[in-house]
Design a protein around this motif. Sequence first.
Motif, PDB file in Angstrom:
ATOM      1  N   UNK A  33       0.845  -1.189   0.000  1.00 13.90           N
ATOM      2  CA  UNK A  33       0.000   0.000   0.000  1.00 13.90           C
ATOM      3  C   UNK A  33       0.883   1.244   0.000  1.00 13.90           C
ATOM      4  N   UNK A  34       0.589   2.174  -0.901  1.00 10.15           N
ATOM      5  CA  UNK A  34       1.307   3.450  -0.947  1.00 10.15           C
ATOM      6  C   UNK A  34       0.377   4.571  -0.521  1.00 10.15           C
ATOM      7  N   UNK A  35       0.900   5.487   0.267  1.00 11.98           N
ATOM      8  CA  UNK A  35       0.184   6.688   0.680  1.00 11.98           C
ATOM      9  C   UNK A  35       1.088   7.894   0.438  1.00 11.98           C
ATOM     10  N   UNK A  56      10.790   3.335  11.443  1.00  7.40           N
ATOM     11  CA  UNK A  56      10.843   2.333  12.512  1.00  7.40           C
ATOM     12  C   UNK A  56       9.488   1.668  12.757  1.00  7.40           C
ATOM     13  N   UNK A  57       8.457   2.176  12.125  1.00 10.37           N
ATOM     14  CA  UNK A  57       7.118   1.625  12.339  1.00 10.37           C
ATOM     15  C   UNK A  57       7.005   0.264  11.659  1.00 10.37           C
ATOM     16  N   UNK A 115      -2.585  -0.549   5.134  1.00  9.54           N
ATOM     17  CA  UNK A 115      -3.035   0.832   5.303  1.00  9.54           C
ATOM     18  C   UNK A 115      -2.676   1.398   6.665  1.00  9.54           C
ATOM     19  N   UNK A 116      -2.788   0.580   7.694  1.00  8.77           N
ATOM     20  CA  UNK A 116      -2.527   1.072   9.043  1.00  8.77           C
ATOM     21  C   UNK A 116      -1.086   1.531   9.177  1.00  8.77           C
ATOM     22  N   UNK A 117      -0.148   0.703   8.720  1.00  7.32           N
ATOM     23  CA  UNK A 117       1.265   1.076   8.804  1.00  7.32           C
ATOM     24  C   UNK A 117       1.554   2.318   7.970  1.00  7.32           C
TER      25      UNK A 117
END
Length: 765
Positions: A33-35, A56-57, A115-117
């Motif tokens: 997923x790209x944001x 680091x996430x 998506x969350x990350x």
Amino acid sequence: MIVGKAVPRVDAYDKVTGRAKYVDDYFHSDFLVAKVLHSTIANGLVKKIDTSAAEKIPGVVKIVTCFDVPDICFPTAGHPWSTEAAHQDIADRRLLNTRVRFYGDDIAAVIAEDNVAAERALKAITVEYEEYPPIMDVHQAMSPEATVLHEAFPGNVLKHTVFSVGQYEETPDDPDTVMFEGDYAVSPISHCHIENPGSYAYMKGGKIIVVSSTQLPHICRRVCGQALGIDWGKIRVIKPYIGGGFGNKQDILYEPLNAYLCTLVGGRCVQLSVSREETFMCTRTRHAMEFHMKTTVRKSDGRFISRKMLCYSTKGGYASHGHAITANASNEFKQLYSAEKGIISEAYSVFTNHITAGAMRAYGIPQADFALESFMDDMALKLNMDPIDLRLKNCMREGYEDPVTKIRANSDGLYQCLQKGREVFHWDELRKKYANQTGPVRRGVGVACFNYKTGVYPISLETASARIMLNQDGSIQIQMGATEIGQGADTVFCQMAAEVLSLPMDKVYIFSEQDTDVSPYDSAAYASRQTYVSGKAIKKTAESLKRKILEYAAWMLDMKADELDLQHEKIIVRSTGEERLTLEEVAMESCYSMKESNHLSAEETSHCTDNCFSFGATFVEIEVDIPVGKITVLNILNLHDSGTLINPQLAAAQVHGGMGMGIGAATAEQMLYDNKGKLLNGNLLDYKMPTAMDLPDLHELFIENADPTGPFGNKSLGEPPIISQPPAIRNALLHATGVAINKLPLNPQRLFEAFSESGLLKEVI
């Protein structure tokens, strides 16, 4: 005859049953997923981006900033490419931008496992800016003190053009003349298509494959290649079914960035979806425009002596379609009405820190038409003339030829629409009925008309190809580069092919997706061109296939091809009508013959060097509650001369959809900014569009003047239905109240202010 019949849409069943595949139906798992990280200032420089905390996430795969991407500027407008530099679009966009030119500019991107990350990473990135004062007005942008947004365009003026016809005279020395002036403005609005832009990108077979919701797959391939600095053939674009575009997807939005991101993760599939809020803030809007108009009129007969227009158009942060939309608005002014002595049309396209303006349905004509048609009613009121009479005395007539483009009016459709609408709408009776009203609730009727060209020739290239294959059962398979985006193009292409080949619709199949590695070339869905330009290609290809069928049948029968004809799936002898073979027999033999196997198919290109005008008018009856500031549209009629209708039911659907959009633009829709340049209402809760509850019954009427240049006598219809509702509603308001409101939208706040300023509100309370 299939052309002219209201046959069902060929894609209807798959769409209503959910079988049609859109972009997000192509992939269900195994993708990254790209944001995109968007700027939180409208004007300035990105000095530093700190991604250390975001990296680091857990689940974050890669973070790319504006300092990492290739230093390549590319164009985003969906225009055909030209080998001539002067006809190429402005290349002013990078994959990610260090120079921020609007609130929401793209400055970094995150690739993550989910998506969350990705969302967590966006929040963890910190950005240091060098901020400049936001420029939110074209006149401020043109001032010497304003920050220059693009070094190549000093004064923030992308382009300034002046066009003149004849010898314009400002104040002729004649007591029988009077000069009128008026100022008008149109706010920016959003396209609000159902499906947000989105794409998936991955690598396979040495190519980057982009699956995208785009109106123009072949142009998308080219722009992706340009943006990445690679050969265009290394890009493959697949366009599935698409949930609307209205011109927003006539720009290449995020496909190049997604194509680049997938290369950073070894070619693994990357999803880059754009939220509804991002669609509002970070894609394209309709141009806000300001107009100042002058017209000198002979008082004794209402004839125009000279006309002049000055237009300022808000481009926003980037060029997108450049000056083309503003120039198109300028064309409408000089074309729609004549002048005995001269016409001057002057236009500026100006960079500001607004969201970038691009193509939207009817490409600048609705803005110009609002100003021009509102001005017409203002002049008619001062001249004590009926607004239709003033139009009929001065409007474009059959035989008009544009002095630059040479596009001709091949019918008297504008005059006919006004006359027919006057009769059907009971115009004269309603004008008298609603004259001299008093009280807080009043009614009025208004009219507005327009002209619209068909396609982009000769300003730009018009070319299209089609491919038709004969199946063994005598049916045909069509492949088009032209894109179905909801308007019904695939259905009319099938009707055209069926007409030429004398087939029933159930023997005609079309592949509704486009794939640039497979589909023949076509520029795209825009400019109301497909039924006209791509229609010429499908007709030419069907005629080519018909010749091949008759030639093969002639070989089978030991006859000459010109002795035969194809009618109703039968090969007949022209002179007698005798049936000799079925089409299925010819198809089977051509495929499997031991003596002469010849797979019958045809592919042809149509380089279109024609154009023509469509015409239309809107008649509307409204009720206005003056103390509340509310307009209710009671009755609305759109008339169109769009040539021969290929499918009357689809034509009516196009008109109804356009009328709804036009009513929204007139009464509610606008994009609002704060003083920092941030969009305030970029969502479907705060951005007000009309719903089914807000619209009256919609009525349409067609005047079918077959155009000699159209493949079947047809011409443009896709965009024209949106043009003339706003000025017609505004003019009905003028008739009802006597108050002229010269800026859209006509929302309660604007009405309340105008009624207060005029003294009308005090009078009725």
